[in-house]
Write an enzyme that holds these catalytic residues in place. Structure first.
Site, PDB file in Angstrom:
ATOM      1  N   TYR A   1      35.247  34.803  43.276  1.00 36.75           N
ATOM      2  CA  TYR A   1      34.312  33.768  43.706  1.00 36.75           C
ATOM      3  C   TYR A   1      34.859  33.105  44.969  1.00 36.75           C
ATOM      4  O   TYR A   1      34.117  32.813  45.901  1.00 36.75           O
ATOM      5  CB  TYR A   1      34.137  32.722  42.610  1.00 36.75           C
ATOM      6  CG  TYR A   1      33.633  33.314  41.328  1.00 36.75           C
ATOM      7  CD1 TYR A   1      32.284  33.617  41.179  1.00 36.75           C
ATOM      8  CD2 TYR A   1      34.505  33.616  40.283  1.00 36.75           C
ATOM      9  CE1 TYR A   1      31.812  34.179  40.011  1.00 36.75           C
ATOM     10  CE2 TYR A   1      34.031  34.171  39.107  1.00 36.75           C
ATOM     11  CZ  TYR A   1      32.684  34.450  38.974  1.00 36.75           C
ATOM     12  OH  TYR A   1      32.228  35.012  37.823  1.00 36.75           O
TER      13      TYR A   1
ATOM     14  N   ASN B   1      21.398  35.301  39.483  1.00 34.72           N
ATOM     15  CA  ASN B   1      21.297  36.725  39.801  1.00 34.72           C
ATOM     16  C   ASN B   1      19.961  37.383  39.489  1.00 34.72           C
ATOM     17  O   ASN B   1      19.830  38.073  38.508  1.00 34.72           O
ATOM     18  CB  ASN B   1      22.411  37.478  39.065  1.00 34.72           C
ATOM     19  CG  ASN B   1      22.464  38.918  39.532  1.00 34.72           C
ATOM     20  OD1 ASN B   1      21.929  39.259  40.573  1.00 34.72           O
ATOM     21  ND2 ASN B   1      23.103  39.753  38.769  1.00 34.72           N
TER      22      ASN B   1
ATOM     23  N   CYS C   1      27.297  41.932  39.771  1.00 38.13           N
ATOM     24  CA  CYS C   1      27.907  40.620  39.581  1.00 38.13           C
ATOM     25  C   CYS C   1      29.110  40.707  38.638  1.00 38.13           C
ATOM     26  O   CYS C   1      29.959  39.844  38.641  1.00 38.13           O
ATOM     27  CB  CYS C   1      26.886  39.639  39.053  1.00 38.13           C
ATOM     28  SG  CYS C   1      25.714  40.350  37.920  1.00 38.13           S
ATOM     29  N   HIS C   2      29.173  41.770  37.848  1.00 37.62           N
ATOM     30  CA  HIS C   2      30.298  41.899  36.907  1.00 37.62           C
ATOM     31  C   HIS C   2      31.589  42.202  37.651  1.00 37.62           C
ATOM     32  O   HIS C   2      32.655  42.139  37.086  1.00 37.62           O
ATOM     33  CB  HIS C   2      29.990  42.989  35.895  1.00 37.62           C
ATOM     34  CG  HIS C   2      29.625  44.286  36.503  1.00 37.62           C
ATOM     35  ND1 HIS C   2      28.315  44.622  36.798  1.00 37.62           N
ATOM     36  CD2 HIS C   2      30.391  45.310  36.902  1.00 37.62           C
ATOM     37  CE1 HIS C   2      28.319  45.820  37.343  1.00 37.62           C
ATOM     38  NE2 HIS C   2      29.561  46.268  37.432  1.00 37.62           N
TER      39      HIS C   2
ATOM     40  N   GLU D   1      34.296  51.080  34.668  1.00 36.10           N
ATOM     41  CA  GLU D   1      34.375  51.383  36.098  1.00 36.10           C
ATOM     42  C   GLU D   1      35.755  51.885  36.465  1.00 36.10           C
ATOM     43  O   GLU D   1      36.025  52.202  37.609  1.00 36.10           O
ATOM     44  CB  GLU D   1      34.069  50.123  36.900  1.00 36.10           C
ATOM     45  CG  GLU D   1      32.739  49.511  36.552  1.00 36.10           C
ATOM     46  CD  GLU D   1      31.702  49.835  37.593  1.00 36.10           C
ATOM     47  OE1 GLU D   1      30.650  50.327  37.211  1.00 36.10           O
ATOM     48  OE2 GLU D   1      31.945  49.619  38.773  1.00 36.10           O
TER      49      GLU D   1
END
Length: 105
Positions: free
Chosen positions: A25, A48, A56-57, A83
């Site tokens: 952030y 979002n 956003c994750h 991921e």
DNA sequence: CATATGACACTAT
DNA sequence: AATAGTGCCATAT
């Protein structure tokens, strides 16, 4: 030049984060020349409206903690692991996965 | 315009 | 290291 709303810029930057990488952030706030707007960044991502379009994750706290997630922090962690990101005790190694935005000037 | 809220950050203890 | 308290910014009401 077109001035985009704060959240709009946040979504744009967030969408640039490649898979397997993360950002914070604070980093985003800095990229927007608002180093103290980390909170506002979180607010924008929380809304979002571009859910699948904006990862956003992949945005976490500057101290390496995963942070929050509208669908549940738990879910966020699961996705990140998927991921290929290793999460140790709810923490992420920023030295390895932090994606740096292009210094725009 | 004033107050309250929140996916944050920093400092002091 | 872990916990509180304080500061900051953008939205919502």
């Amino acid at each position: 030049m077109k001035i985009e709303s704060f959240p709009q810029q946040v979504y744009k930057l967030t969408s640039l984060i490649p898979r397997g990488r993360v950002s914070t952030y604070l980093a985003i706030a800095r990229a927007l020349n608002n180093p103290k707007a980390a909170r506002a960044v979180g607010n924008a991502l929380n809304k979002n409206p571009y859910a699948p379009k904006v990862p956003c994750h992949r945005v976490i706290r500057s101290n390496g903690e995963v942070g929050g997630f509208a669908n549940g922090t738990n879910k966020k962690i699961a996705i990140l692991k998927k991921e290929g990101i290793i999460i140790n005790k709810g923490r992420i190694d920023l030295n390895k996965y932090l994606y740096e935005f292009k210094a725009k000037k």
